[in-house]
Every structure is written in structure tokens, then in C-alpha cells.
Motif scaffolding. Sequence first.
Motif: not given
Length: 190
Positions: A116-119, A169-173, A109-112
Motif C-alpha cells: 500500500m505504501q508503494t501507492r 488497523i492503524k497499528e498494522a497498516f 500485514a507487513p507485506a500488505i
Amino acid sequence: TKLRVRKTRTRTVSTLHLGPFQAREVFLFCNACAHTQRSEELAALVPPSANFGYDVMVYAGKALWQRHRTEEEVVAELAQENVQISPREVSWLGMRFVVYLALAHQRCAPAIKADMQTRGGYICHLDATCEGGDPFLMSSIDSLSKTVLGNVKLPAEDKAHIVPFLNRIKEAFGTPLALVHDMGQGILAA
């Protein structure tokens, strides 16, 4: 510190790339720290106390869940690979596959999230499906990366059950840029 032999165990193990073989594992014990050391090589091939390797588990899981094969069909396919297994064991491996996949997804999840933040973030698509009297399967994906963010079985498609899913979902991403969903009352209320 000198390690001592605690016990030795022999079991028959099957993997796709080696076929069936006798694994003789020696458990070593450290008196100083009370740690038991196991074979790293065997642990990389097969889960503790299991008779089938991770590769057999992945094969069974993909066959059942991606290729929609029956247990009996998977037994026949694995027999061609020199792996003798029962339909019940194939079913068990299929369930273990789902658990291992969920754990791997959590660990990543942290890598995902970073990806996503790079986009610039993610757009959360949310929907639930249900057949007959079965529980609802609520799913969420990021439409930009096509990454599944989460799945959960819910007894009802209502606010009380959807909000905890959305919070995970919000906590993870993080907070999504937008939500895309149908106009169901439970999703709207959540």
C-alpha cells in the motif's frame, strides 16, 4: 546428536490429491536438547492430530463461505473426490479455515502495508452491518488495492467498540490518507 524413536503413531488421513491413506508417523527425540522431531512431509499435508489435509480444509472453507454451500452439499462434493467426511466435520473445517485465514492475514500485514505504501498509502473504507439481534460485523477495506484490512464482530456500533478496531488497523497498516464511512453516530464519534 543421535535421535531416538520416542513414539510411533498411525492414523488415517484424507487429502484431495491422495485420497485416504494410512500415515505412520515416527516421532524422534533428541536427548541433548529435548526436541521432538516430526515428519515434515506429513506436517505439510495435514495439521497435527488432524485426519483431513489442509487442501480439504480449504475446499470446505471456500465451499461454505464463498460458494454458500451447505455442509451436506460439501459432503456430497467431497465424496466425488474420494474424501469421506461428515457434515459436522465439514462445519469444523469451515471454522478452522476462517482461523487459518485470519492468521495468514495477520502474518501478511507487513507485506500488505509495504504494498500500500508503494501507492502512497491507503484509503480506509469503514462500515458495519447487522441483521436483527446479531452482533455488528465491522469491516474495513483499502479502496485503492481492494484489500480487506480487518473484520470484527461488535456488540454495538459505538465509539467504545469501534476505536480499538481502528487502532488495530492503524497499528498494522499505518495512518490512512482518508476515511470513507457513513454518518452513523458511533463511527463519527470514533
